[in-house]
Scaffold this motif. Structure first.
Motif, PDB file in Angstrom:
ATOM      1  N   ASP A  62       0.944  -2.582 -13.242  1.00  0.00           N
ATOM      2  CA  ASP A  62       1.071  -1.235 -12.676  1.00  0.00           C
ATOM      3  C   ASP A  62       2.068  -1.320 -11.528  1.00  0.00           C
ATOM      4  O   ASP A  62       2.731  -2.333 -11.365  1.00  0.00           O
ATOM      5  CB  ASP A  62      -0.298  -0.676 -12.234  1.00  0.00           C
ATOM      6  CG  ASP A  62      -1.012  -1.559 -11.216  1.00  0.00           C
ATOM      7  OD1 ASP A  62      -0.330  -2.256 -10.431  1.00  0.00           O
ATOM      8  OD2 ASP A  62      -2.253  -1.561 -11.201  1.00  0.00           O
ATOM      9  N   GLU A  63       2.161  -0.257 -10.745  1.00  0.00           N
ATOM     10  CA  GLU A  63       3.189  -0.283  -9.697  1.00  0.00           C
ATOM     11  C   GLU A  63       2.851  -1.210  -8.530  1.00  0.00           C
ATOM     12  O   GLU A  63       3.686  -1.424  -7.653  1.00  0.00           O
ATOM     13  CB  GLU A  63       3.471   1.128  -9.182  1.00  0.00           C
ATOM     14  CG  GLU A  63       2.319   1.770  -8.422  1.00  0.00           C
ATOM     15  CD  GLU A  63       2.684   3.149  -7.937  1.00  0.00           C
ATOM     16  OE1 GLU A  63       2.680   3.339  -6.699  1.00  0.00           O
ATOM     17  OE2 GLU A  63       2.989   3.999  -8.780  1.00  0.00           O
ATOM     18  N   HIS A  64       1.655  -1.799  -8.533  1.00  0.00           N
ATOM     19  CA  HIS A  64       1.275  -2.702  -7.443  1.00  0.00           C
ATOM     20  C   HIS A  64       0.862  -4.097  -7.908  1.00  0.00           C
ATOM     21  O   HIS A  64       0.260  -4.848  -7.133  1.00  0.00           O
ATOM     22  CB  HIS A  64       0.160  -2.078  -6.606  1.00  0.00           C
ATOM     23  CG  HIS A  64       0.617  -0.877  -5.850  1.00  0.00           C
ATOM     24  ND1 HIS A  64       1.523  -0.945  -4.820  1.00  0.00           N
ATOM     25  CD2 HIS A  64       0.319   0.439  -6.004  1.00  0.00           C
ATOM     26  CE1 HIS A  64       1.755   0.272  -4.356  1.00  0.00           C
ATOM     27  NE2 HIS A  64       1.037   1.139  -5.062  1.00  0.00           N
ATOM     28  N   SER A  65       1.170  -4.456  -9.149  1.00  0.00           N
ATOM     29  CA  SER A  65       0.862  -5.822  -9.598  1.00  0.00           C
ATOM     30  C   SER A  65       1.690  -6.187 -10.830  1.00  0.00           C
ATOM     31  O   SER A  65       2.073  -5.322 -11.617  1.00  0.00           O
ATOM     32  CB  SER A  65      -0.629  -5.980  -9.899  1.00  0.00           C
ATOM     33  OG  SER A  65      -1.031  -5.086 -10.896  1.00  0.00           O
ATOM     34  N   SER A  88      12.151  -6.035  -7.472  1.00  0.00           N
ATOM     35  CA  SER A  88      12.370  -4.643  -7.853  1.00  0.00           C
ATOM     36  C   SER A  88      13.676  -4.522  -8.626  1.00  0.00           C
ATOM     37  O   SER A  88      14.407  -5.507  -8.799  1.00  0.00           O
ATOM     38  CB  SER A  88      12.417  -3.759  -6.605  1.00  0.00           C
ATOM     39  OG  SER A  88      13.595  -4.020  -5.865  1.00  0.00           O
ATOM     40  N   VAL A  94       9.461  -7.888  -3.855  1.00  0.00           N
ATOM     41  CA  VAL A  94       8.392  -6.931  -3.550  1.00  0.00           C
ATOM     42  C   VAL A  94       7.012  -7.561  -3.686  1.00  0.00           C
ATOM     43  O   VAL A  94       6.005  -6.904  -3.435  1.00  0.00           O
ATOM     44  CB  VAL A  94       8.506  -5.671  -4.443  1.00  0.00           C
ATOM     45  CG1 VAL A  94       9.788  -4.915  -4.105  1.00  0.00           C
ATOM     46  CG2 VAL A  94       8.440  -6.016  -5.908  1.00  0.00           C
ATOM     47  N   ARG A 116       0.258  -9.308  -6.354  1.00  0.00           N
ATOM     48  CA  ARG A 116       0.323  -7.920  -5.887  1.00  0.00           C
ATOM     49  C   ARG A 116       1.729  -7.624  -5.387  1.00  0.00           C
ATOM     50  O   ARG A 116       2.406  -8.508  -4.870  1.00  0.00           O
ATOM     51  CB  ARG A 116      -0.695  -7.692  -4.777  1.00  0.00           C
ATOM     52  CG  ARG A 116      -2.128  -7.861  -5.258  1.00  0.00           C
ATOM     53  CD  ARG A 116      -3.143  -7.701  -4.142  1.00  0.00           C
ATOM     54  NE  ARG A 116      -2.897  -6.515  -3.327  1.00  0.00           N
ATOM     55  CZ  ARG A 116      -3.505  -5.343  -3.499  1.00  0.00           C
ATOM     56  NH1 ARG A 116      -4.404  -5.208  -4.443  1.00  0.00           N
ATOM     57  NH2 ARG A 116      -3.226  -4.320  -2.714  1.00  0.00           N
ATOM     58  N   THR A 117       2.139  -6.384  -5.530  1.00  0.00           N
ATOM     59  CA  THR A 117       3.480  -5.975  -5.096  1.00  0.00           C
ATOM     60  C   THR A 117       3.391  -4.788  -4.154  1.00  0.00           C
ATOM     61  O   THR A 117       2.409  -4.044  -4.164  1.00  0.00           O
ATOM     62  CB  THR A 117       4.352  -5.600  -6.315  1.00  0.00           C
ATOM     63  OG1 THR A 117       3.754  -4.503  -6.992  1.00  0.00           O
ATOM     64  CG2 THR A 117       4.499  -6.764  -7.271  1.00  0.00           C
ATOM     65  N   THR A 118       4.405  -4.619  -3.352  1.00  0.00           N
ATOM     66  CA  THR A 118       4.439  -3.500  -2.406  1.00  0.00           C
ATOM     67  C   THR A 118       4.992  -2.236  -3.041  1.00  0.00           C
ATOM     68  O   THR A 118       4.772  -1.143  -2.537  1.00  0.00           O
ATOM     69  CB  THR A 118       5.313  -3.856  -1.186  1.00  0.00           C
ATOM     70  OG1 THR A 118       6.618  -4.201  -1.638  1.00  0.00           O
ATOM     71  CG2 THR A 118       4.698  -5.001  -0.404  1.00  0.00           C
ATOM     72  N   GLU A 119       5.723  -2.389  -4.149  1.00  0.00           N
ATOM     73  CA  GLU A 119       6.250  -1.257  -4.903  1.00  0.00           C
ATOM     74  C   GLU A 119       6.448  -1.699  -6.339  1.00  0.00           C
ATOM     75  O   GLU A 119       6.178  -2.845  -6.681  1.00  0.00           O
ATOM     76  CB  GLU A 119       7.556  -0.735  -4.288  1.00  0.00           C
ATOM     77  CG  GLU A 119       8.682  -1.757  -4.260  1.00  0.00           C
ATOM     78  CD  GLU A 119       9.924  -1.243  -3.568  1.00  0.00           C
ATOM     79  OE1 GLU A 119      10.906  -1.003  -4.293  1.00  0.00           O
ATOM     80  OE2 GLU A 119       9.912  -1.097  -2.343  1.00  0.00           O
ATOM     81  N   GLN A 120       6.933  -0.806  -7.165  1.00  0.00           N
ATOM     82  CA  GLN A 120       7.122  -1.108  -8.587  1.00  0.00           C
ATOM     83  C   GLN A 120       8.074  -2.286  -8.760  1.00  0.00           C
ATOM     84  O   GLN A 120       9.168  -2.303  -8.201  1.00  0.00           O
ATOM     85  CB  GLN A 120       7.691   0.112  -9.304  1.00  0.00           C
ATOM     86  CG  GLN A 120       7.939  -0.094 -10.783  1.00  0.00           C
ATOM     87  CD  GLN A 120       6.651  -0.124 -11.591  1.00  0.00           C
ATOM     88  OE1 GLN A 120       5.770   0.670 -11.356  1.00  0.00           O
ATOM     89  NE2 GLN A 120       6.551  -1.056 -12.505  1.00  0.00           N
ATOM     90  N   SER A 121       7.629  -3.269  -9.541  1.00  0.00           N
ATOM     91  CA  SER A 121       8.488  -4.414  -9.828  1.00  0.00           C
ATOM     92  C   SER A 121       9.025  -4.275 -11.251  1.00  0.00           C
ATOM     93  O   SER A 121       8.456  -3.576 -12.081  1.00  0.00           O
ATOM     94  CB  SER A 121       7.713  -5.722  -9.689  1.00  0.00           C
ATOM     95  OG  SER A 121       6.719  -5.812 -10.668  1.00  0.00           O
TER      96      SER A 121
END
Length: 132
Positions: A62-65, A88, A94, A116-121
């Protein structure tokens, strides 16, 4: 002027010819020793072959993992650590995670880690692995 006078004048005497051949042989021998030493040091030294990590894939959850799949080859019974990263679309990092890999009796194993990511990867990959 005789031929011997010209040879002396331009340094082409038998003594100079022998000296030139000796210098050429010594130079070639030194070059050969350095070349063989370099081949042994760079080509036959397998210390860098102890550890190998290869990306096999990633899945953006998803946009955070993001999930990263990779193969890790280490000597049996050795522990390792790997730094994983997510990027990204602008190649910004990210997500970042250091994973500790426990010792195993298998030399090569497949590993899947979620970070985990801070934004979409758009990708997840191995940054670097090392023996611990």
């Amino acid at each position: 002027m005789t031929r011997d006078d010209l040879a002396i004048r331009y340094g082409r005497t038998r003594v100079n010819s022998r000296r030139t051949r000796l210098i050429a042989l010594v130079t070639a021998a030194v070059f050969a020793v350095v070349l063989v030493g370099w081949v042994v040091w760079a080509g036959l030294d397998n210390s860098s072959a102890e550890l190998e990590a290869k990306d096999t894939g990633h899945t953006v959850i998803d946009e955070h993992s993001v999930s990263i799949d990779f193969l890790l080859t280490v000597p049996r019974g050795s522990t390792a650590s790997c730094a994983l990263q997510a990027q990204s679309a602008k190649f910004a990092i990210v997500g970042w995670k250091i994973v500790d890999i426990p010792a195993s009796d298998k030399a090569t194993r497949g590993i899947t880690e979620t970070i985990r990511t801070t934004e979409q990867s758009v990708t997840g990959l191995i940054y670097r692995c090392w023996l611990t």
